[in-house]
Design a protein around this motif. Structure first.
Motif, PDB file in Angstrom:
ATOM      1  N   MET A 241       0.842  -1.187   0.000  1.00  0.00           N
ATOM      2  CA  MET A 241       0.000   0.000   0.000  1.00  0.00           C
ATOM      3  C   MET A 241       0.881   1.242   0.000  1.00  0.00           C
ATOM      4  O   MET A 241       2.073   1.160   0.304  1.00  0.00           O
ATOM      5  N   LEU A 242       0.273   2.363  -0.336  1.00  0.00           N
ATOM      6  CA  LEU A 242       0.963   3.641  -0.229  1.00  0.00           C
ATOM      7  C   LEU A 242       0.687   4.191   1.164  1.00  0.00           C
ATOM      8  O   LEU A 242      -0.442   4.559   1.483  1.00  0.00           O
ATOM      9  N   TRP A 243       1.704   4.214   2.012  1.00  0.00           N
ATOM     10  CA  TRP A 243       1.543   4.694   3.383  1.00  0.00           C
ATOM     11  C   TRP A 243       1.676   6.216   3.408  1.00  0.00           C
ATOM     12  O   TRP A 243       2.538   6.785   2.725  1.00  0.00           O
ATOM     13  N   VAL A 244       0.829   6.883   4.199  1.00  0.00           N
ATOM     14  CA  VAL A 244       0.932   8.328   4.385  1.00  0.00           C
ATOM     15  C   VAL A 244       0.844   8.629   5.871  1.00  0.00           C
ATOM     16  O   VAL A 244       0.077   7.997   6.604  1.00  0.00           O
ATOM     17  N   SER A 245       1.630   9.600   6.324  1.00  0.00           N
ATOM     18  CA  SER A 245       1.689   9.912   7.751  1.00  0.00           C
ATOM     19  C   SER A 245       1.830  11.410   7.958  1.00  0.00           C
ATOM     20  O   SER A 245       2.354  12.134   7.099  1.00  0.00           O
ATOM     21  N   ASN A 246       1.363  11.881   9.116  1.00  0.00           N
ATOM     22  CA  ASN A 246       1.719  13.235   9.526  1.00  0.00           C
ATOM     23  C   ASN A 246       3.203  13.251   9.859  1.00  0.00           C
ATOM     24  O   ASN A 246       3.826  12.205  10.066  1.00  0.00           O
ATOM     25  N   HIS A 247       3.791  14.445   9.914  1.00  0.00           N
ATOM     26  CA  HIS A 247       5.246  14.547  10.020  1.00  0.00           C
ATOM     27  C   HIS A 247       5.623  15.527  11.132  1.00  0.00           C
ATOM     28  O   HIS A 247       5.263  16.700  11.080  1.00  0.00           O
ATOM     29  N   VAL A 248       6.335  15.029  12.137  1.00  0.00           N
ATOM     30  CA  VAL A 248       6.723  15.843  13.282  1.00  0.00           C
ATOM     31  C   VAL A 248       8.237  16.048  13.344  1.00  0.00           C
ATOM     32  O   VAL A 248       8.703  17.141  13.689  1.00  0.00           O
ATOM     33  N   SER A 249       8.993  15.022  13.001  1.00  0.00           N
ATOM     34  CA  SER A 249      10.445  15.086  13.190  1.00  0.00           C
ATOM     35  C   SER A 249      11.148  14.098  12.268  1.00  0.00           C
ATOM     36  O   SER A 249      10.517  13.191  11.714  1.00  0.00           O
TER      37      SER A 249
END
Length: 263
Positions: A72-80
């Motif tokens: 799958m194409l994983w997507v995430s919020n980005h903090v660091s």
């Protein structure tokens, strides 16, 4: 105590980096001898290595949700920058990173050998990157994107850019949304975010000197890409991730109000 902790963690980090350089060199040699790309092997080794790197960082990882069994194409919020080793220990993933990372001493080379794809802002290379992402999805490998295109302080999720989500639609694969939250003593962690003009070296030293805190990684239900355009897909992924991130902020605010009332 914090100085001793910092020294010990730095020694541990140097050992892990040296191990990474050795593994990358061996993979490069193996690809030359085999005369073809060993991406599947690189992803498996990268996952093992990122687990070692995450072990240097002062975090306890709490994983929620089920790992997908298909590519799958994983997507995430980005903090660091720490998001990468922490998410990378969950599953064999390849990452998309800003082009500047490729020029970082040693770290850029290791990222390249691990299969990272690099994007230059404003360079108009979305079509080429979507094609590369599509090739990996077709081969059964899972890439991970940070559609915010920047890091945040973790309070909320910024607008997801959908241009690179076309690869999921074109290849008829689902999107795997991931929410990552850094918590310290039950509240949002102010040390973990890598934002603004902070330098990599200063942030690393500050982080390694801290006591252990918590990272909550939530794997949300996959989003089918069929029948959606890239912007609709981006909005849906952003919405479900925002629900998890904002939930923590609401809980923290309620706890603060209750403490104030009790006092």
């Amino acid at each position: 105590m914090s100085t001793l902790r910092l020294v010990l963690r730095l020694l541990h980090l140097f050992a892990v980096i040296a191990l990474g350089a050795l593994l990358a060199a061996l993979i490069s040699l193996g690809e030359r001898l085999a005369r073809h790309d060993l991406l599947a092997l690189r992803q498996r080794i990268s996952r093992w290595y990122l687990a070692r790197l995450a072990g240097v960082l002062p975090f306890r990882v709490h994983l929620r949700g089920e790992r997908p069994q298909a590519a799958m194409l994983w997507v995430s919020n980005h903090v660091s920058w720490t998001d990468i080793p922490l998410l990378g220990l969950i599953a064999p993933l390849s990452f998309l990173s800003k082009a500047e990372v490729r020029d970082w001493p040693l770290a850029g080379w290791l990222a390249h050998k691990a299969g990272t794809l690099f994007i230059r802002r404003g360079a108009g290379d979305s079509s080429a990157l979507n094609a590369q992402l599509g090739e990996r999805l077709q081969a059964g490998h899972s890439p991970l994107l940070f559609p915010e295109a920047t890091t945040t302080d973790g309070r909320a999720v910024r607008t997801f850019h959908g241009r690179l989500l076309s690869s999921a639609i074109d290849n008829q694969v689902a999107v795997q949304p991931v929410a990552i939250r850094y918590r310290r003593n039950g509240e949002r962690d102010d040390v973990a975010p890598f934002i603004g003009d902070d330098s990599m070296g200063a942030h690393l030293l500050r982080l390694l000197a801290c006591e252990v805190s918590d990272v909550e990684i939530t794997l949300l239900p996959p989003i089918a890409s069929h029948g959606l355009n890239r912007n609709e897909l981006a909005r849906r992924a952003q919405a479900v991730i925002s629900t998890v991130v904002l939930e923590a902020e609401v809980v923290a605010e309620v706890a603060e109000e209750e403490e104030g009332a009790a006092a």
